[in-house]
Design a protein around this motif. Structure first.
Motif, PDB file in Angstrom:
ATOM      1  N   ARG A 130      93.977 -14.022  42.414  1.00  0.00           N
ATOM      2  CA  ARG A 130      93.682 -13.423  41.105  1.00  0.00           C
ATOM      3  C   ARG A 130      92.543 -14.183  40.461  1.00  0.00           C
ATOM      4  NH1 ARG A 130      99.551 -12.583  38.245  1.00  0.00           N
ATOM      5  NH2 ARG A 130     100.471 -11.457  39.978  1.00  0.00           N
ATOM      6  N   ARG A 131      91.733 -13.438  39.778  1.00  0.00           N
ATOM      7  CA  ARG A 131      90.647 -14.046  39.023  1.00  0.00           C
ATOM      8  C   ARG A 131      90.562 -13.313  37.684  1.00  0.00           C
ATOM      9  NH1 ARG A 131      85.020 -14.968  41.736  1.00  0.00           N
ATOM     10  NH2 ARG A 131      85.986 -16.939  42.221  1.00  0.00           N
ATOM     11  N   LYS A 132      90.680 -14.075  36.612  1.00  0.00           N
ATOM     12  CA  LYS A 132      90.587 -13.511  35.263  1.00  0.00           C
ATOM     13  C   LYS A 132      89.420 -14.178  34.550  1.00  0.00           C
ATOM     14  CE  LYS A 132      95.523 -12.832  34.495  1.00  0.00           C
ATOM     15  NZ  LYS A 132      96.643 -13.236  33.627  1.00  0.00           N
ATOM     16  N   TYR A 133      88.638 -13.368  33.881  1.00  0.00           N
ATOM     17  CA  TYR A 133      87.531 -13.882  33.088  1.00  0.00           C
ATOM     18  C   TYR A 133      87.782 -13.502  31.635  1.00  0.00           C
ATOM     19  CZ  TYR A 133      82.851 -14.789  31.359  1.00  0.00           C
ATOM     20  OH  TYR A 133      81.796 -15.274  30.648  1.00  0.00           O
ATOM     21  N   PHE A 134      87.912 -14.512  30.788  1.00  0.00           N
ATOM     22  CA  PHE A 134      88.133 -14.292  29.367  1.00  0.00           C
ATOM     23  C   PHE A 134      86.849 -14.598  28.618  1.00  0.00           C
ATOM     24  CE2 PHE A 134      92.262 -15.723  31.001  1.00  0.00           C
ATOM     25  CZ  PHE A 134      93.066 -14.681  30.588  1.00  0.00           C
ATOM     26  N   ARG A 135      86.478 -13.699  27.720  1.00  0.00           N
ATOM     27  CA  ARG A 135      85.335 -13.958  26.848  1.00  0.00           C
ATOM     28  C   ARG A 135      85.734 -13.537  25.440  1.00  0.00           C
ATOM     29  NH1 ARG A 135      80.970 -11.425  24.499  1.00  0.00           N
ATOM     30  NH2 ARG A 135      79.200 -12.804  24.193  1.00  0.00           N
ATOM     31  N   GLU A 138      86.116 -18.319  29.703  1.00  0.00           N
ATOM     32  CA  GLU A 138      86.929 -19.051  30.667  1.00  0.00           C
ATOM     33  C   GLU A 138      87.120 -18.209  31.910  1.00  0.00           C
ATOM     34  OE1 GLU A 138      90.678 -20.504  29.222  1.00  0.00           O
ATOM     35  OE2 GLU A 138      89.844 -20.948  27.252  1.00  0.00           O
ATOM     36  N   LEU A 139      87.086 -18.858  33.048  1.00  0.00           N
ATOM     37  CA  LEU A 139      87.360 -18.210  34.319  1.00  0.00           C
ATOM     38  C   LEU A 139      88.639 -18.832  34.856  1.00  0.00           C
ATOM     39  CD1 LEU A 139      86.534 -16.302  36.606  1.00  0.00           C
ATOM     40  CD2 LEU A 139      85.243 -18.201  37.576  1.00  0.00           C
ATOM     41  N   GLU A 140      89.653 -18.006  35.056  1.00  0.00           N
ATOM     42  CA  GLU A 140      90.940 -18.488  35.531  1.00  0.00           C
ATOM     43  C   GLU A 140      91.194 -17.891  36.904  1.00  0.00           C
ATOM     44  OE1 GLU A 140      95.312 -17.317  34.250  1.00  0.00           O
ATOM     45  OE2 GLU A 140      94.310 -18.489  32.691  1.00  0.00           O
ATOM     46  N   THR A 141      91.406 -18.735  37.884  1.00  0.00           N
ATOM     47  CA  THR A 141      91.682 -18.245  39.237  1.00  0.00           C
ATOM     48  C   THR A 141      93.051 -18.744  39.675  1.00  0.00           C
ATOM     49  OG1 THR A 141      90.576 -20.135  40.236  1.00  0.00           O
ATOM     50  CG2 THR A 141      89.260 -18.162  39.917  1.00  0.00           C
ATOM     51  N   GLU A 142      93.726 -17.907  40.441  1.00  0.00           N
ATOM     52  CA  GLU A 142      95.045 -18.259  40.954  1.00  0.00           C
ATOM     53  C   GLU A 142      95.100 -17.827  42.412  1.00  0.00           C
ATOM     54  OE1 GLU A 142      99.494 -16.575  40.327  1.00  0.00           O
ATOM     55  OE2 GLU A 142      98.352 -16.971  38.500  1.00  0.00           O
TER      56      GLU A 142
END
Length: 167
Positions: A119-124, A106-110
């Motif tokens: 902010r950009r978070k990448y969950f794997r 998942e790529l989460e951007t705020e």
């Protein structure tokens, strides 16, 4: 002699001068721990923990529960995968090994233009389990279904060729 009598009486558990009872000594740490449990604020609240579980119900790296049942005609392999989408599951057959892999990316951007914070978070997350069967698996005969977080794989048991032994 009186001095010894006073010392002896101060050792009794019911004496008012004795503030530490020898009977309570072993339980002091236990009672302190219980009091701390109910009076200290936990690091994360119980409800917050439940909320986080439902936000990310994906299985952890430790794996997921898999059960194999042999019916005589087939092997039924069940994997519990709550909250996982069908597209995240991959089945791989090599010889007599079946590997169930689950991957979530998942790529989460705020973006906040007022404070100019981006902010950009990448969950794997990845979890896999490999099941070994006593014979090679014919992938053409394998059936799999996924409903309500339960993956079921049906693998027919194949009977090997029987060889007669000569005398």
């Amino acid at each position: 002699m009186e001095r010894e009598g006073i010392m002896m009486s101060s050792m009794l558990p019911n004496d008012k001068n004795n503030r530490k009872s020898p009977l309570s000594e072993p339980f002091r740490d236990l009672i302190k721990s219980m009091n701390d449990l109910f009076t200290d604020k936990p690091m994360r609240g119980f409800l917050q923990t439940i909320d986080e579980f439902f936000k990310t119900p994906f299985p952890t790296a430790a794996g997921f529960h898999v059960e194999t049942v042999e019916t005589g005609k087939e092997y039924i392999i069940s994997a519990e995968l709550p909250g996982v989408k069908k597209e995240q599951i991959q089945l791989n057959i090599t010889g007599n090994y079946l590997t169930i892999s689950v991957e979530n990316s998942e790529l989460e951007t705020e973006e906040n233009e007022l404070t100019q914070v981006y902010r950009r978070k990448y969950f794997r997350q990845h979890a896999a389990r490999t099941i070994s069967l006593p014979h090679a698996i014919n992938e053409k005969l394998v059936r799999a279904s996924y409903r309500d977080g339960l993956l079921q794989i049906h693998i027919p048991q194949e009977k090997g060729k029987v060889i007669d032994i000569e005398e």
